[in-house]
Design a protein around this motif. Structure first.
Motif, PDB file in Angstrom:
ATOM      1  N   GLY A 175      -4.102 -22.651 -19.391  1.00  0.00           N
ATOM      2  CA  GLY A 175      -4.360 -22.964 -17.860  1.00  0.00           C
ATOM      3  C   GLY A 175      -5.772 -22.505 -17.037  1.00  0.00           C
ATOM      4  N   TYR A 176      -6.693 -21.224 -18.512  1.00  0.00           N
ATOM      5  CA  TYR A 176      -7.258 -20.739 -17.925  1.00  0.00           C
ATOM      6  C   TYR A 176      -9.036 -21.163 -18.774  1.00  0.00           C
ATOM      7  CZ  TYR A 176     -10.419 -16.633 -16.749  1.00  0.00           C
ATOM      8  OH  TYR A 176     -12.285 -16.573 -16.238  1.00  0.00           O
ATOM      9  N   ASP A 177      -9.897 -21.781 -18.529  1.00  0.00           N
ATOM     10  CA  ASP A 177     -10.851 -21.752 -19.589  1.00  0.00           C
ATOM     11  C   ASP A 177     -12.147 -20.525 -19.377  1.00  0.00           C
ATOM     12  OD1 ASP A 177     -10.067 -23.659 -20.559  1.00  0.00           O
ATOM     13  OD2 ASP A 177     -10.961 -24.989 -19.636  1.00  0.00           O
ATOM     14  N   GLY A 183     -11.281 -22.727  -9.446  1.00  0.00           N
ATOM     15  CA  GLY A 183     -11.098 -21.516  -9.761  1.00  0.00           C
ATOM     16  C   GLY A 183     -12.127 -20.225 -10.266  1.00  0.00           C
ATOM     17  N   ALA A 184     -10.098 -19.479 -10.309  1.00  0.00           N
ATOM     18  CA  ALA A 184     -11.085 -17.792 -11.210  1.00  0.00           C
ATOM     19  C   ALA A 184     -11.549 -17.467 -11.544  1.00  0.00           C
ATOM     20  CB  ALA A 184      -9.918 -16.856 -10.265  1.00  0.00           C
ATOM     21  N   LEU A 185     -12.978 -16.846 -11.262  1.00  0.00           N
ATOM     22  CA  LEU A 185     -13.072 -15.968 -12.726  1.00  0.00           C
ATOM     23  C   LEU A 185     -12.634 -14.431 -13.056  1.00  0.00           C
ATOM     24  CD1 LEU A 185     -15.478 -16.476 -15.327  1.00  0.00           C
ATOM     25  CD2 LEU A 185     -17.028 -15.285 -14.078  1.00  0.00           C
ATOM     26  N   ILE A 186     -11.801 -14.390 -14.147  1.00  0.00           N
ATOM     27  CA  ILE A 186     -10.876 -13.046 -14.238  1.00  0.00           C
ATOM     28  C   ILE A 186     -11.467 -12.066 -15.675  1.00  0.00           C
ATOM     29  CG2 ILE A 186      -8.798 -12.608 -15.190  1.00  0.00           C
ATOM     30  CD1 ILE A 186      -7.694 -15.039 -14.226  1.00  0.00           C
ATOM     31  N   GLY A 187     -11.860 -10.765 -14.815  1.00  0.00           N
ATOM     32  CA  GLY A 187     -12.631  -9.885 -15.780  1.00  0.00           C
ATOM     33  C   GLY A 187     -10.915  -8.443 -15.820  1.00  0.00           C
ATOM     34  N   ARG A 188     -11.574  -7.608 -16.033  1.00  0.00           N
ATOM     35  CA  ARG A 188     -11.021  -6.216 -16.133  1.00  0.00           C
ATOM     36  C   ARG A 188     -11.778  -5.553 -16.271  1.00  0.00           C
ATOM     37  NH1 ARG A 188     -12.758  -3.988 -20.766  1.00  0.00           N
ATOM     38  NH2 ARG A 188     -14.323  -4.795 -21.837  1.00  0.00           N
ATOM     39  N   ALA A 189     -10.479  -4.096 -15.857  1.00  0.00           N
ATOM     40  CA  ALA A 189     -11.596  -2.419 -16.036  1.00  0.00           C
ATOM     41  C   ALA A 189     -10.291  -1.826 -16.780  1.00  0.00           C
ATOM     42  CB  ALA A 189     -11.683  -2.165 -15.102  1.00  0.00           C
ATOM     43  N   ALA A 225       4.957 -16.457 -12.853  1.00  0.00           N
ATOM     44  CA  ALA A 225       5.252 -16.180 -14.498  1.00  0.00           C
ATOM     45  C   ALA A 225       5.037 -15.292 -14.584  1.00  0.00           C
ATOM     46  CB  ALA A 225       4.281 -17.601 -14.763  1.00  0.00           C
ATOM     47  N   THR A 226       5.461 -14.878 -15.993  1.00  0.00           N
ATOM     48  CA  THR A 226       6.123 -13.551 -16.702  1.00  0.00           C
ATOM     49  C   THR A 226       5.855 -13.648 -18.066  1.00  0.00           C
ATOM     50  OG1 THR A 226       7.890 -13.158 -16.657  1.00  0.00           O
ATOM     51  CG2 THR A 226       6.852 -12.418 -14.193  1.00  0.00           C
ATOM     52  N   THR A 227       5.284 -14.694 -18.819  1.00  0.00           N
ATOM     53  CA  THR A 227       5.009 -14.637 -20.119  1.00  0.00           C
ATOM     54  C   THR A 227       3.574 -14.254 -20.271  1.00  0.00           C
ATOM     55  OG1 THR A 227       4.996 -17.391 -19.959  1.00  0.00           O
ATOM     56  CG2 THR A 227       6.974 -16.816 -20.209  1.00  0.00           C
ATOM     57  N   VAL A 228       3.009 -14.756 -21.683  1.00  0.00           N
ATOM     58  CA  VAL A 228       2.340 -13.876 -22.096  1.00  0.00           C
ATOM     59  C   VAL A 228       1.016 -15.314 -21.903  1.00  0.00           C
ATOM     60  CG1 VAL A 228       2.649 -14.798 -24.285  1.00  0.00           C
ATOM     61  CG2 VAL A 228       1.370 -13.052 -24.113  1.00  0.00           C
ATOM     62  N   ASP A 229       1.814 -16.556 -21.761  1.00  0.00           N
ATOM     63  CA  ASP A 229       1.176 -17.843 -21.171  1.00  0.00           C
ATOM     64  C   ASP A 229       1.251 -17.906 -20.243  1.00  0.00           C
ATOM     65  OD1 ASP A 229       0.631 -18.017 -24.050  1.00  0.00           O
ATOM     66  OD2 ASP A 229       2.489 -19.208 -25.030  1.00  0.00           O
ATOM     67  N   GLY A 230       1.708 -17.405 -19.500  1.00  0.00           N
ATOM     68  CA  GLY A 230       1.460 -17.745 -17.416  1.00  0.00           C
ATOM     69  C   GLY A 230       1.317 -16.746 -16.809  1.00  0.00           C
ATOM     70  N   VAL A 231       1.369 -15.315 -17.613  1.00  0.00           N
ATOM     71  CA  VAL A 231       0.943 -14.401 -16.798  1.00  0.00           C
ATOM     72  C   VAL A 231      -0.797 -14.059 -15.735  1.00  0.00           C
ATOM     73  CG1 VAL A 231       0.153 -12.985 -18.674  1.00  0.00           C
ATOM     74  CG2 VAL A 231       0.972 -12.053 -16.458  1.00  0.00           C
ATOM     75  N   THR A 232      -1.301 -14.583 -16.636  1.00  0.00           N
ATOM     76  CA  THR A 232      -3.127 -14.504 -16.466  1.00  0.00           C
ATOM     77  C   THR A 232      -3.517 -15.981 -15.294  1.00  0.00           C
ATOM     78  OG1 THR A 232      -3.852 -14.394 -18.676  1.00  0.00           O
ATOM     79  CG2 THR A 232      -6.093 -15.447 -17.045  1.00  0.00           C
ATOM     80  N   THR A 233      -2.530 -16.497 -15.054  1.00  0.00           N
ATOM     81  CA  THR A 233      -3.008 -18.142 -14.004  1.00  0.00           C
ATOM     82  C   THR A 233      -1.395 -18.106 -12.794  1.00  0.00           C
ATOM     83  OG1 THR A 233      -1.686 -19.578 -15.516  1.00  0.00           O
ATOM     84  CG2 THR A 233      -3.956 -19.822 -15.560  1.00  0.00           C
ATOM     85  N   ALA A 234      -0.808 -17.256 -13.445  1.00  0.00           N
ATOM     86  CA  ALA A 234       0.885 -16.838 -12.442  1.00  0.00           C
ATOM     87  C   ALA A 234       0.093 -16.831 -10.555  1.00  0.00           C
ATOM     88  CB  ALA A 234       1.819 -16.333 -12.588  1.00  0.00           C
ATOM     89  N   LEU A 285      -5.607 -10.982 -23.057  1.00  0.00           N
ATOM     90  CA  LEU A 285      -5.867 -12.070 -22.331  1.00  0.00           C
ATOM     91  C   LEU A 285      -7.194 -11.896 -21.436  1.00  0.00           C
ATOM     92  CD1 LEU A 285      -2.215 -12.551 -21.342  1.00  0.00           C
ATOM     93  CD2 LEU A 285      -3.604 -13.838 -22.530  1.00  0.00           C
ATOM     94  N   PRO A 286      -7.914 -12.267 -20.145  1.00  0.00           N
ATOM     95  CA  PRO A 286      -8.550 -12.023 -19.918  1.00  0.00           C
ATOM     96  C   PRO A 286      -9.171  -9.821 -18.839  1.00  0.00           C
ATOM     97  CG  PRO A 286      -8.518 -14.902 -19.686  1.00  0.00           C
ATOM     98  CD  PRO A 286      -6.805 -13.846 -20.615  1.00  0.00           C
ATOM     99  N   GLU A 287      -7.577 -10.483 -18.597  1.00  0.00           N
ATOM    100  CA  GLU A 287      -7.296  -9.437 -17.421  1.00  0.00           C
ATOM    101  C   GLU A 287      -6.763  -8.312 -18.702  1.00  0.00           C
ATOM    102  OE1 GLU A 287      -3.453 -11.735 -16.715  1.00  0.00           O
ATOM    103  OE2 GLU A 287      -5.325 -12.418 -17.738  1.00  0.00           O
ATOM    104  N   GLY A 288      -6.796  -8.147 -19.920  1.00  0.00           N
ATOM    105  CA  GLY A 288      -7.095  -7.083 -20.222  1.00  0.00           C
ATOM    106  C   GLY A 288      -5.467  -6.142 -20.088  1.00  0.00           C
TER     107      GLY A 288
END
Length: 641
Positions: A503-505, A147-153, A366-375, A344-347
């Motif tokens: 869902g994101y480690d 899966g993806a490796l997520i970062g942020r700016a 998904a638009t919840t705090v628990d689902g937005v990262t992996t949506a 969250l991982p994406e800031g």
């Protein structure tokens, strides 16, 4: 600039379709070289970069303020745009609200408007090809990772959320974002448990001998100060400042001491008041750079005291409250119990995605705090004709006019450049959530005093990079996870914090791929925040991407090479976000003599003009997410009153 007669433009043969290439100036061309621009139709489609991924978070190379996104704003600034733009063409579209700027403030304004007017038609226009303004998500697809490796700016965390403005807290509550929920996905003990701490790189740009110095909690200052590559006199001075600083102004009342500090930068305090060796000032110079965008030659001594910088503790100032001269953000965050809560991982872009997903059907799964990262995200839905709310990317706004006298107008006309021509829409109301300095070049009929006040909001340039590395074993061998540099181009390098999501480690093993975050502060701080920002921005926009990537690879090799890091083999992806107009300029001493008593230019700059209200962090001014939200709520309230 925006007042050319369209009939005259037609006579000069200016009605031909054009592209952003027509507006590129020398600065943009020098910065990007041969980057090609692709226009889009009125419906709004993100411009595709050559060789780039169609999904904006996966695009690498130069991002943020690219030549394509800056071409039209620069042409407006320089008075060149309307020489070529031709006749504006109405789209026939009509909206209850048009928002100029798709960052935190602009999206919050749309979201707040819909709370009061749930059936409203809303259009958000932005000059970039990605939503979120400076809050960005980055994605990499490293081999072997499922899966993806997520970062942020942009902002990684909710800084002191307990101290957020009421409007900011209201937005978090509406989105279901709580500190407890965010903290349960952060492994604060991972890096310390692996023997990794913060450090300072005394670099060759500053000192004769380059070396990394770890700052291990509990270790006495003598142990690391005596290893620094500074003069013996500087070691003595630094130890005294760290352990037992005197009262530099004995006998003076506290109020007068604070006033003296308010008239100094921290560099001037060290050199002129403390008489410290110049090596001491050079060692501390970049302390505020990553957070404020400028170094101690511009950072006020009164804010340095509030931030716990060395040498000020002996003055006997009241530790229980901030000084009246401290900058607004320092005052606001004073005594906060929850200083830094990763979002969250994406800031902070997670907040933007949650709002956009709730306003635009089909954009997010998904638009919840628990689902937005992996949506999953469908950018094709952002500007679908059937949507009540539409988000039009790569669409720089070039004109905003009240339809008639501002005091009695009931609508406004908004013009934007669609990649070929100027198109217009009708708006019942307009929120300007863009850079304040852009507003005078776009909004017609502004009073002279307001135009002047808006132009005074000189934003601080900022540069961020997200680097995907094959593994992070060298970081563990070096025993650091976050390093401040004393004088190199990038002032901060850090292994991204271990932040996960359902869902994101996040990477837990040093053998796994990871993301590294770097920050550079191009401001010429010796010129002060405003003058230094302008000079630094000019230099930044003339710096080619190849050089930026070279400095990234060079500094990571210098830092991690002794641990086996090979930039040629271990760097697998680089994304650089360039923000010539980065941090909102906050009022601070010693640069703003009117602070804290006023009057404040922002009060004049953000005045509503008929059906046009002004939001954005610049209008506060403060470089904080909650400030951007507060500005949005205020603008909406003004228009709905």
């Amino acid at each position: 600039m925006g007042d050319i007669d369209p009939r005259h433009a037609r006579d000069l043969g200016m009605s031909r379709p054009i592209t952003r290439r027509d507006f590129f100036d020398g600065v943009a061309v020098a910065a990007i070289g041969t980057v090609a621009a692709t226009g889009h139709p009125a419906g709004g489609r993100p411009a595709q970069e050559p060789g780039g991924d169609a999904f904006p978070p996966r695009r690498t190379g130069l991002r943020g303020d690219t030549a394509d996104s800056l071409a039209v704003p620069h042409a407006l600034r320089d008075g060149r745009f309307w020489e070529h733009a031709g006749d504006p063409e109405p789209t026939g579209e009509s909206y209850d609200l048009v928002v100029v700027g798709g960052g935190v403030s602009g999206v919050s304004a749309a979201y707040e408007w819909l709370r009061h007017e749930p059936r409203a038609r809303v259009l958000i226009l932005d000059n970039h090809d990605e939503l979120g303004g400076q809050a960005r998500r980055t994605e990499f697809r490293p081999p072997g990772r499922g899966g993806a490796l997520i970062g942020r700016a942009g902002a990684r965390s909710l800084t002191a959320p307990a101290m957020w403005t009421p409007e900011g807290k209201d937005l978090l509550a509406r989105l279901g974002v709580t500190v407890r929920r965010l903290r349960r996905h952060v492994d604060e003990g991972l890096h310390p448990g692996l023997g990794m701490h913060e450090g300072v790189m005394c670099d060759r740009e500053t000192f004769p001998v380059e070396g990394l110095h770890r700052l291990v909690p509990g270790v006495p200052p003598e142990r690391w100060v005596n290893r620094l590559p500074i003069a013996d006199e500087a070691r003595r001075d630094l130890l005294a400042l760290l352990t037992d600083p005197p009262d530099w102004w004995p006998g003076l009342p506290v109020e007068e001491k604070e006033e003296r500090l308010a008239g100094l930068t921290y560099s001037a305090f060290l050199l002129d008041v403390c008489g410290a060796h110049p090596d001491v000032e050079r060692f501390h110079r970049t302390l505020p750079s990553a957070r404020w965008g400028y170094d101690t030659r511009a950072f006020g001594a009164i804010d340095a005291w509030a931030s716990g910088y060395p040498g000020l503790q002996g003055l006997g100032l009241d530790p229980g409250k901030p000084s009246r001269f401290c900058s607004p953000t320092v005052k606001k965050d004073w005594g906060a119990a929850d200083d830094d809560v990763p979002c969250l991982p994406e800031g902070v872009q997670a907040l933007v995605r949650m709002m956009v997903g709730r306003m635009i059907p089909g954009f997010a799964t998904a638009t919840t705090v628990d689902g937005v990262t992996t949506a999953g995200y469908d950018y094709g839905r952002l500007d679908a004709p059937g949507n009540r709310v539409r988000f039009r990317l790569s669409s720089p706004v070039v004109s905003v006019r009240n339809d008639g006298d501002p005091d009695s107008a009931t609508s406004a006309t908004v013009g934007y450049f669609d990649g070929h021509r100027v198109r217009t829409v009708t708006a019942g109301a307009v929120v300007m959530a863009c850079w304040s300095a852009v507003v005078p070049h776009v909004v017609g009929g502004l009073p002279d005093a307001q135009r002047t006040a808006l132009a005074e909001a000189v934003k601080i340039p900022l540069l961020e990079a997200t680097v995907q590395v094959r593994h992070w074993r060298a970081w563990r061998r070096a025993g650091v996870h976050r390093v401040r540099w004393t004088g190199a181009y990038w002032c901060l390098t850090e292994l991204d914090r271990p932040v996960g999501a359902p869902g994101y480690d996040h990477p837990r093993d040093p053998g796994e791929p990871a993301t590294v975050h770097l920050v550079a502060a191009p401001c010429r701080s010796e010129l002060g925040p405003a003058g230094g920002a302008a000079a630094g921005r000019r230099a930044l926009l003339r710096t080619p991407y190849d050089h930026l990537e070279y400095t990234i690879r060079d500094q990571l090799a210098r830092l991690l090479g002794p641990g086996g890091f090979d930039p040629a083999a271990d760097i697998e992806g680089v994304t650089v976000h360039r923000w010539g107009h980065g941090y909102a300029p906050e009022y601070c001493r010693p640069w703003h003599g009117f602070y804290p008593d006023g009057p404040f230019p922002a009060d004049t700059a953000r005045r509503r003009l008929g059906r046009v209200a002004i939001a954005g962090a610049d209008s506060v001014p403060a470089a904080r997410a909650d400030a951007a939200v507060t500005a949005a709520y205020r603008a909406v309230a003004e228009l709905l009153a």
